[in-house]
Design a protein around this motif. Sequence first.
Motif: not given
Length: 186
Positions: A20, A24, A85, A88
């Motif tokens: 992730q 990102a 994204k 967060d």
Amino acid sequence: FFWRAHLPNPALLQSVDSEQFTKAFGTADGGFSARPFFDMATTHELFHLRLFAGGIETQRIWLEEVFCNLASIAFVTKNQPELLKANDLLTSYHLQTNKTMLKYTCLETFEENRMKIVMEAPQNYGWYQFRFIDAANKLFHEGGEEVLKKLWNFLGEEKEKLSDEALKVKLSTEVHPYFNELIENW
């Protein structure tokens, strides 16, 4: 330095987190950059300027931070939702920080020592900011743009500094009930 201090060490991440974070924050050279997060933070800083230009007193420094994060989330949701994204992901990562390892953790301390915390404990300051972002996310997801408008109106109308209790009651009743939880459970 500041943004690097808030990105996790990729070698210490679990594989799913690593994937992730790479998606990102990964760069073409295999490194990491917090630019997607700090691109969004730029809108936050512009909202500080908007408050200043409008002569708005925000009652508390922490409330100004929540407002600027809320306004930033509303703006980015409409204009650059792809930045959410990264915002967060980094926020949820930092919300897991063990609070007992930090020197400063209460809202009153933030009010009294914000610049000291910025200068002496930037990661601790980051902890506060990630909590303010989380609060703004909750407010926006529960109340949408309407909660932003209510908070703006509240800040513009309340000229006299309220006591902590009066502020909590008014924010909870006039802006959004989540403010009671935010203040009580900080």
